[in-house]
Design an enzyme around this catalytic site. Structure first.
Site, PDB file in Angstrom:
ATOM      1  CG  HIS A  44      -2.013  -1.052   1.104  1.00 20.82           C
ATOM      2  ND1 HIS A  44      -2.983  -1.231   2.073  1.00 20.82           N
ATOM      3  CD2 HIS A  44      -2.276  -1.982   0.155  1.00 20.82           C
ATOM      4  CE1 HIS A  44      -3.795  -2.204   1.724  1.00 20.82           C
ATOM      5  NE2 HIS A  44      -3.375  -2.689   0.561  1.00 20.82           N
ATOM      6  CD  GLU A  46      -1.260   3.858   4.000  1.00 22.69           C
ATOM      7  OE1 GLU A  46      -2.364   3.988   4.548  1.00 22.69           O
ATOM      8  OE2 GLU A  46      -1.077   3.143   2.985  1.00 22.69           O
ATOM      9  CB  CYS A  72      -5.665  -1.152   5.812  1.00 23.05           C
ATOM     10  SG  CYS A  72      -3.990  -1.739   5.487  1.00 23.05           S
ATOM     11  CB  ALA A 151     -17.645  13.291 -28.878  1.00 20.74           C
ATOM     12  CG  LEU A 202     -16.147  -0.537 -27.260  1.00 15.57           C
ATOM     13  CD1 LEU A 202     -17.310  -1.233 -26.582  1.00 15.57           C
ATOM     14  CD2 LEU A 202     -16.374   0.973 -27.296  1.00 15.57           C
ATOM     15  NE  ARG A 205      -7.665   2.316 -31.130  1.00 16.29           N
ATOM     16  CZ  ARG A 205      -8.984   2.259 -30.909  1.00 16.29           C
ATOM     17  NH1 ARG A 205      -9.510   1.178 -30.332  1.00 16.29           N
ATOM     18  NH2 ARG A 205      -9.774   3.264 -31.233  1.00 16.29           N
ATOM     19  CD  GLU A 295     -16.111   5.141 -24.718  1.00 10.41           C
ATOM     20  OE1 GLU A 295     -16.067   5.505 -25.912  1.00 10.41           O
ATOM     21  OE2 GLU A 295     -15.134   4.670 -24.117  1.00 10.41           O
TER      22      GLU A 295
END
Length: 359
Positions: A44, A46, A72, A151, A202, A205, A295
Site C-alpha cells: 500500500h 504508506e 488499513c 462527443a 472499445l 490504444r 460510451e
C-alpha cells in the site's frame, strides 16, 4: 496532501477494486519519502512511502505522514499499514478521509492513536472522496460509479451526416484523452446500436502498456454479429454480452457461437421491455468493477439518466455546427433538469471537455 493526491492518481486502472491512495512523509519541513498504491495485491501507499524514505537514506522516526485515505488496520493481501507506521516511529498522521470499509471505518485512526501517534483528519477531504468516488459507491451500494461520456457538435449532433469523409467529431487529443479515461475504468459499456453502426473495439490504444477494460454490450435481442471486432477479440479482452433471458433461451445456437469465440453471455431480467440497467450495474459490481464508462448512444445515456443511475458526465464539444439532417443522432435531453457539481472545463486544442458530478 495535494502531492499525495497527485501520487494516488498514478494507480488509476491498476488497483481496483481497492482505492487510489497516495502518501508523503515530511520531516523538519522537508519531504523525505513518497509512495502510492501501485497495483492490486501489492504494498500500500504508506508502506511504499516508508520504503522510499529509507531508500533515500532518511529515518522516518518523528516525521509526519500525509495520506489520502485512512490506513488499513487488518490483514488482507498485505499486512496492516498501521503496524508499519508505528514500527517506523512516525509521530503524526494527517488523513484526508476516513475509510468507509467496515474493516477499517475509523479503526485504523483509533489504532494509531492507541500507539501514541497524533492523528488529524479532514485535510482535502472532499477531493479525496471524489478521487475514490467509485470505491466509496461500491462499498455503499455494491455498484460501480457510472460515468456518461459522449462527443457532440455545438448544436448537439453526435455524428457526421452519411457520406461525410470525416469519421470523428473530435480531434486526436480529445480521443487520446478518452483512451486515458478508459484505461482508468474497469469496464466500458455501449448499446448494440453503437456496435452495429461503428463496429468499435472499445480498447485502450495509447502506444504503451495500459490496463484494458472489460467491454460490456447491452444487446437485449442478441443481434451482435459474430464477425464484429468485439467478438473476434474476446479472447484477448473480455466481452460481456447482456441479453434478455428469453432471447438467450430462444437463440441457443447464437449463444454457443459467441461463447465459443470467448464472449460471456449474461442473462438479464426485463424492465419495461428493456434490459434492467440496475441489474447490469449489480452484475458489474459483483465482478469488482468500481468505475463504469458508458460510451453508448443517446438511447443508452437517456436510460441511465431516466433511472437516475448516472454519477458523472463527460461531454466533449467540437467547434462544429452540423445543422439539420434527417436521422442524425443527437443528445436530446429535453425535459431533463440536470445540475452538475465540481465542474471542470478543459480544452484539447479547439475541443472543449465539460465534466462534473450529477447532484
Amino acid at each position: 496532501m495535494q502531492q499525495a493526491l497527485r501520487l494516488a492518481r498514478k494507480g488509476a486502472g491498476f488497483v481496483a477494486p481497492n482505492p487510489l491512495v497516495g502518501a508523503v512523509i515530511v520531516k523538519d519541513g522537508k519531504v523525505i519519502g513518497k509512495g502510492w498504491h501501485k497495483k492490486f495485491g501489492r504494498a500500500h501507499a504508506e508502506v511504499n512511502a516508508i520504503t522510499n524514505c529509507l531508500k533515500n537514506g532518511y529515518d522516518p522516526a518523528g516525521s509526519t505522514l500525509f495520506v489520502t485515505l485512512e490506513p488499513c488496520c487488518h490483514y488482507g493481501k498485505t499486512p496492516p499499514c498501521t503496524e508499519a507506521i508505528v514500527k517506523a516511529g512516525i509521530a503524526a498522521v494527517e488523513i484526508a478521509t476516513l475509510d468507509d470499509c467496515a474493516l477499517v471505518a475509523g479503526k485504523g485512526a483509533d489504532q494509531l492513536r492507541q500507539h501514541g501517534v497524533r492523528v488529524i483528519t479532514g485535510c482535502c477531504e472532499h477531493q479525496a472522496r471524489r478521487l475514490n468516488a467509485g470505491f466509496f459507491k461500491h462499498q455503499k451500494t455494491g455498484r460501480p460509479q457510472v460515468i456518461l461520456k459522449w462527443a457532440e457538435s455545438i448544436d448537439g449532433k453526435l455524428a457526421w451526416p452519411a457520406g461525410s469523409p470525416r469519421r470523428w467529431l473530435t480531434n486526436e487529443k480529445s480521443r487520446a484523452h478518452v483512451h486515458q479515461i478508459r484505461s482508468q475504468c474497469g469496464a466500458v459499456l455501449v448499446g448494440i446500436g453503437t456496435v452495429l453502426a461503428d463496429d468499435p473495439m472499445l480498447n485502450v490504444r495509447l502506444g504503451r502498456a495500459k490496463p484494458q477494460p472489460i467491454r460490456a454490450i447491452l444487446d437485449s435481442r442478441l443481434r451482435i454479429p459474430p464477425t464484429s471486432q468485439l467478438v473476434r477479440t474476446a479472447r484477448q479482452q473480455p466481452v460481456l454480452v447482456y441479453a434478455l433471458a428469453t432471447e438467450v433461451h430462444h437463440q441457443r445456437d447464437k449463444v454457443w457461437t459467441l461463447v465459443d469465440q470467448g464472449c460471456e453471455v449474461v442473462e438479464m431480467p426485463e424492465k419495461e421491455g428493456r434490459i434492467s440497467l440496475p441489474a447490469v450495474l449489480d452484475d458489474l459490481g459483483r465482478r469488482g468493477i468500481t468505475e463504469l464508462l458508458v460510451e453508448g448512444g443517446p438511447t443508452v445515456h437517456r436510460g441511465f439518466l431516466r433511472e437516475q443511475l448516472a454519477d458523472q458526465i463527460m461531454t466533449y464539444i467540437a467547434p462544429i455546427i452540423i445543422g439539420d439532417h434527417p436521422g442524425l443522432p443527437e443528445m436530446n435531453l429535453s425535459g431533463s433538469l440536470l445540475t452538475l457539481a465540481d465542474v471542470q472545463i478543459r480544452s484539447f486544442d479547439d475541443d472543449v471537455l465539460i465534466e462534473g458530478y450529477l447532484e
